[in-house]
Design a protein around this motif. Structure first.
Motif, PDB file in Angstrom:
ATOM      1  N   SER A  51      28.199  66.019  57.891  1.00 19.56           N
ATOM      2  CA  SER A  51      27.866  66.141  59.309  1.00 19.56           C
ATOM      3  C   SER A  51      27.776  64.732  59.853  1.00 19.56           C
ATOM      4  CB  SER A  51      26.539  66.881  59.494  1.00 19.56           C
ATOM      5  OG  SER A  51      26.238  67.051  60.870  1.00 19.56           O
ATOM      6  N   SER A  52      28.625  64.417  60.820  1.00 20.48           N
ATOM      7  CA  SER A  52      28.779  63.034  61.270  1.00 20.48           C
ATOM      8  C   SER A  52      27.568  62.543  62.049  1.00 20.48           C
ATOM      9  CB  SER A  52      30.039  62.906  62.114  1.00 20.48           C
ATOM     10  OG  SER A  52      29.904  63.697  63.290  1.00 20.48           O
ATOM     11  N   GLY A  53      27.558  61.253  62.291  1.00 18.61           N
ATOM     12  CA  GLY A  53      26.474  60.612  63.008  1.00 18.61           C
ATOM     13  C   GLY A  53      25.720  59.658  62.109  1.00 18.61           C
ATOM     14  N   ARG A  54      24.940  58.769  62.752  1.00 19.03           N
ATOM     15  CA  ARG A  54      24.141  57.809  61.988  1.00 19.03           C
ATOM     16  C   ARG A  54      22.676  57.915  62.422  1.00 19.03           C
ATOM     17  NH1 ARG A  54      26.380  51.886  61.659  1.00 19.03           N
ATOM     18  NH2 ARG A  54      26.153  51.938  63.926  1.00 19.03           N
ATOM     19  N   ALA A  55      21.794  57.724  61.467  1.00 18.15           N
ATOM     20  CA  ALA A  55      20.370  57.782  61.763  1.00 18.15           C
ATOM     21  C   ALA A  55      19.627  56.860  60.810  1.00 18.15           C
ATOM     22  CB  ALA A  55      19.844  59.209  61.628  1.00 18.15           C
ATOM     23  N   VAL A  56      18.509  56.307  61.303  1.00 18.40           N
ATOM     24  CA  VAL A  56      17.676  55.419  60.496  1.00 18.40           C
ATOM     25  C   VAL A  56      16.257  55.968  60.494  1.00 18.40           C
ATOM     26  CG1 VAL A  56      16.646  53.131  60.316  1.00 18.40           C
ATOM     27  CG2 VAL A  56      19.037  53.356  60.940  1.00 18.40           C
TER      28      VAL A  56
ATOM     29  N   GLU B 236       5.858  61.897  62.649  1.00 13.53           N
ATOM     30  CA  GLU B 236       6.810  60.817  62.882  1.00 13.53           C
ATOM     31  C   GLU B 236       8.189  61.207  62.350  1.00 13.53           C
ATOM     32  OE1 GLU B 236       6.104  58.118  64.609  1.00 13.53           O
ATOM     33  OE2 GLU B 236       4.093  58.939  64.896  1.00 13.53           O
ATOM     34  N   PRO B 237       9.270  60.745  62.992  1.00 16.89           N
ATOM     35  CA  PRO B 237      10.635  61.073  62.537  1.00 16.89           C
ATOM     36  C   PRO B 237      10.881  60.573  61.112  1.00 16.89           C
ATOM     37  CG  PRO B 237      10.672  60.183  64.758  1.00 16.89           C
ATOM     38  CD  PRO B 237       9.278  59.978  64.248  1.00 16.89           C
ATOM     39  N   PHE B 238      11.720  61.309  60.368  1.00 15.68           N
ATOM     40  CA  PHE B 238      11.972  60.975  58.970  1.00 15.68           C
ATOM     41  C   PHE B 238      13.356  61.438  58.553  1.00 15.68           C
ATOM     42  CE2 PHE B 238      10.109  65.187  59.138  1.00 15.68           C
ATOM     43  CZ  PHE B 238      10.880  65.933  58.261  1.00 15.68           C
ATOM     44  N   VAL B 239      13.804  60.937  57.407  1.00 18.82           N
ATOM     45  CA  VAL B 239      15.035  61.384  56.751  1.00 18.82           C
ATOM     46  C   VAL B 239      14.623  62.241  55.558  1.00 18.82           C
ATOM     47  CG1 VAL B 239      17.053  60.659  55.425  1.00 18.82           C
ATOM     48  CG2 VAL B 239      16.383  59.390  57.479  1.00 18.82           C
ATOM     49  N   LEU B 240      15.079  63.481  55.539  1.00 17.25           N
ATOM     50  CA  LEU B 240      14.693  64.399  54.473  1.00 17.25           C
ATOM     51  C   LEU B 240      15.630  64.239  53.280  1.00 17.25           C
ATOM     52  CD1 LEU B 240      12.766  66.682  53.669  1.00 17.25           C
ATOM     53  CD2 LEU B 240      14.457  68.295  54.567  1.00 17.25           C
TER      54      LEU B 240
ATOM     55  N   THR C  30      12.093  65.789  64.720  1.00 18.11           N
ATOM     56  CA  THR C  30      11.430  64.948  63.722  1.00 18.11           C
ATOM     57  C   THR C  30      12.309  64.656  62.512  1.00 18.11           C
ATOM     58  OG1 THR C  30      10.396  66.932  62.812  1.00 18.11           O
ATOM     59  CG2 THR C  30       9.082  65.622  64.346  1.00 18.11           C
ATOM     60  N   CYS C  31      13.154  65.591  62.125  1.00 17.40           N
ATOM     61  CA  CYS C  31      14.064  65.353  61.004  1.00 17.40           C
ATOM     62  C   CYS C  31      15.330  64.691  61.535  1.00 17.40           C
ATOM     63  CB  CYS C  31      14.396  66.658  60.296  1.00 17.40           C
ATOM     64  SG  CYS C  31      15.448  66.427  58.849  1.00 17.40           S
ATOM     65  N   LEU C  32      15.542  63.439  61.184  1.00 20.00           N
ATOM     66  CA  LEU C  32      16.653  62.652  61.733  1.00 20.00           C
ATOM     67  C   LEU C  32      17.955  62.866  60.984  1.00 20.00           C
ATOM     68  CD1 LEU C  32      14.743  59.278  62.189  1.00 20.00           C
ATOM     69  CD2 LEU C  32      15.187  61.015  63.936  1.00 20.00           C
ATOM     70  N   ALA C  33      17.872  63.161  59.681  1.00 20.12           N
ATOM     71  CA  ALA C  33      19.069  63.287  58.854  1.00 20.12           C
ATOM     72  C   ALA C  33      18.686  63.979  57.548  1.00 20.12           C
ATOM     73  CB  ALA C  33      19.684  61.912  58.570  1.00 20.12           C
ATOM     74  N   LEU C  34      19.717  64.447  56.836  1.00 23.88           N
ATOM     75  CA  LEU C  34      19.530  65.115  55.548  1.00 23.88           C
ATOM     76  C   LEU C  34      20.374  64.435  54.492  1.00 23.88           C
ATOM     77  CD1 LEU C  34      20.004  68.882  56.558  1.00 23.88           C
ATOM     78  CD2 LEU C  34      17.854  67.671  56.270  1.00 23.88           C
ATOM     79  N   VAL C  35      19.788  64.280  53.303  1.00 25.08           N
ATOM     80  CA  VAL C  35      20.550  63.776  52.166  1.00 25.08           C
ATOM     81  C   VAL C  35      20.143  64.600  50.951  1.00 25.08           C
ATOM     82  CG1 VAL C  35      21.237  61.788  50.795  1.00 25.08           C
ATOM     83  CG2 VAL C  35      20.438  61.451  53.136  1.00 25.08           C
TER      84      VAL C  35
ATOM     85  N   VAL D  84      21.459  56.492  57.220  1.00 26.85           N
ATOM     86  CA  VAL D  84      22.325  57.575  56.775  1.00 26.85           C
ATOM     87  C   VAL D  84      23.536  57.626  57.695  1.00 26.85           C
ATOM     88  CG1 VAL D  84      22.518  60.056  56.384  1.00 26.85           C
ATOM     89  CG2 VAL D  84      20.352  58.881  55.938  1.00 26.85           C
ATOM     90  N   ASP D  85      24.723  57.550  57.123  1.00 27.86           N
ATOM     91  CA  ASP D  85      25.963  57.648  57.887  1.00 27.86           C
ATOM     92  C   ASP D  85      26.701  58.896  57.421  1.00 27.86           C
ATOM     93  OD1 ASP D  85      28.553  57.417  58.993  1.00 27.86           O
ATOM     94  OD2 ASP D  85      28.347  55.238  59.112  1.00 27.86           O
TER      95      ASP D  85
END
Length: 552
Positions: free
Chosen positions: A10-15, A152-156, A173-178, A217-218
């Protein structure tokens, strides 16, 4: 720390800082037994009550979810309501097995049975494990497994995510998934795209990161960079704050038209697509009328359901796919779940050989809905293998007044005979998910093969190019409606290969539109040539991303 590479789904970038999924529910000890004098009937009732509590909780959460997330939660709730698991667990109580252990063992038997069936049924084994964990948690008086709650926002980060977990993610709150496991067509990937979350799967080593580590996350390149520099963080955050809009006309910088359409699967999805200004619908999945039913829905019922999807697109193009039953979507009244290899079995258009009346009823319902909705309805059949089959479907559709008829190109043989195909159809639409599966001989549901199950594979892109070129020579439009269309960089490549329309999850349309507007038609062609010349999917993705101007 070194950059971690996986498969971008899933495209996009998040920190943001890493937050780990809690450890899964622990397996109850083998041999755990009921205490002396325990009331077996009462323990059986306790198991049934726990399953009912899980079902009710999942349905409650489904009522506040949307689109694909709601559908996944509802499906998991149905599994929790299935008496088979509860009955099997209650039977084990008679042997003195403790309640939690009885549920665990019964679930294991159900999982083994589903995995032996392969395809869609094998994927449902993960859902059984999710329901099992929730029931055991209730029995033991522990919180149900799920996504951590953070202000607070986070990367799961997780090994993998249960469908019900992914469906409850809050993009605020969930900015990205890995995930360390999973694949491009897993529930995690599908729902991440629907939510507009950058996501990377099959990322070995991701669980070694300490909680709180800031990562970039890219989802386009499939990379996770720990501790990115301040300038990169600022750039990503600025792009996220800006957001993207779509003016309703997909095109490159020099005005070359590429229609941007939406994939929808129910009336809610159609409304969401209309809200973002999609130019129409490139893939209307009609299975929602048929799934979880013991018998075929009536023509009247289908007509009403289809009309509800078509009406928001009055005057616009809507491509309706006829029933894609079989493989990962078995139907008791139409398909045979005992097939040894259902992905290569009687699925899609092939089911019309056994049950032509089901297809005829559906075509009649589509034609009725077309007449009342005002939409420009195109109709296509899935899992077509030869130009002769395509001609047969076009004739069947024409008998019901559906003049614009085409087929899905998912079987490599059809792409290889695309020049003959175009003489039989009004259009073609490429399903990159299955085309990739069949071209790479890699089960798209198997996480271990995620690197192969990638739409960036040069072999797959060559099949797309062959089909698009045949369409151009015959003046027939060729679209892409697989997940590849939602990747902005890959969308540029597909446009360069000659594809005339791209259909995707509605949330992806604005960013894809902005990316296309950043390049000319000639640049699309040049980038497509780079991808075709690459030795593998990862190299193709990297080569194109290196040449694309950043969206800032």
């Amino acid at each position: 720390m070194a950059v971690i590479s996986g498969v971008g789904v899933s495209s996009g970038r998040a920190v943001g800082p890493v937050v780990r999924m809690p450890d899964p529910v622990a397996e109850p000890p083998a041999g755990a037994t009921l205490g002396e004098g325990a009331d077996v009937a009462a323990e059986g009732a306790r198991i049934a009550a726990a399953a009912e509590q899980v079902r009710a909780d999942l349905e409650r959460r489904a009522s506040s979810a949307h689109g694909d997330g709601a559908a996944v939660l509802e499906a998991t709730a149905l599994m929790a309501a299935d008496p088979a698991l509860v009955t099997a667990a209650q039977t084990k109580l008679a042997d003195g097995t403790a309640a939690a252990r009885a549920v665990w063992e019964a679930a294991g038997e159900v999982q083994a049975m589903l995995e032996s069936l392969g395809g869609y049924m094998a994927e449902r084994a993960r859902d059984v494990a999710d329901v099992r964990d929730r029931i055991v948690a209730v029995l033991d008086g522990r919180p149900a497994p799920g996504v951590p709650e953070r202000l607070e926002p986070f990367v799961l980060v997780a090994h993998d995510l249960a469908p019900a977990d992914t469906a409850t993610l809050d993009p605020a709150t969930c900015l990205a998934l890995v995930t360390e496991g999973g694949g491009p067509t897993s529930h995690t990937a599908i729902l991440a795209r629907a939510l507009g979350l950058p996501a990377v799967v099959a990322a070995p080593g991701i669980l070694d990161l300490a909680e709180g580590t800031v990562v970039l996350v890219d989802g386009g390149t499939g990379t996770v960079e720990p501790d990115p520099v301040a300038d990169v963080i600022a750039q990503v955050q600025a792009a996220a704050a800006r957001g993207w809009t779509f003016d309703g006309t997909g095109r490159t910088a020099d005005g070359h038209r590429v229609q941007l359409l939406a994939n929808v699967g129910d009336p809610k999805g159609a409304a969401a697509a209309a809200d973002v200004g999609a130019e129409g619908v490139g893939l209307f999945r009609t299975e929602f009328c048929f799934l979880d039913r013991a018998e075929e829905p009536s023509v009247d019922e289908q007509t009403a359901q289809y009309t509800a999807v078509l009406e928001p697109f009055a005057g616009k193009k809507v491509v309706v796919r006829t029933l894609d039953a079989g493989a990962d979507k078995p139907l008791p009244f139409l398909t045979d779940t005992s097939e040894a290899n259902p992905a290569l079995g009687v699925r899609g258009y092939r089911t019309a050989l056994r049950h032509p009346e089901v297809l005829d009823h559906q075509l009649e319902a589509i034609a009725r809905a077309c007449d009342t909705s005002g939409a420009d309805v195109w109709v296509m059949a899935p899992m077509v293998s030869t130009p002769a089959e395509a001609a047969d479907f076009v004739a069947r559709a024409g008998a019901f007044g559906l003049a614009t008829a085409g087929v899905m190109v998912e079987v490599p043989a059809l792409a290889l005979t695309a020049d003959a195909l175009m003489a039989q159809v009004a259009f073609a639409s490429i399903g990159t998910n299955d085309l990739t599966q069949y071209a790479m001989a890699a089960d798209r549901l198997l996480g271990e093969l995620a690197v192969l199950s990638d739409g960036w594979q040069p072999a797959v892109l060559r099949l797309v190019h062959l089909t698009a070129e045949a369409g151009l020579q015959s003046d027939r439009p060729v679209g892409v409606c697989g997940e590849a269309a939602a990747d902005p960089a890959l969308a540029v490549v597909l446009a360069g290969l000659g594809v005339t329309s791209l259909s995707m999850t509605a949330r992806a349309i604005p960013e894809v539109a902005a990316t296309l507007l950043s390049v000319t038609r000639a640049e699309c062609v040049r980038l497509a040539e780079l991808a075709l010349a690459a030795p593998d999917a990862r190299s193709a993705r990297a080569a194109v991303h290196a040449e694309l101007p950043p969206l800032v």
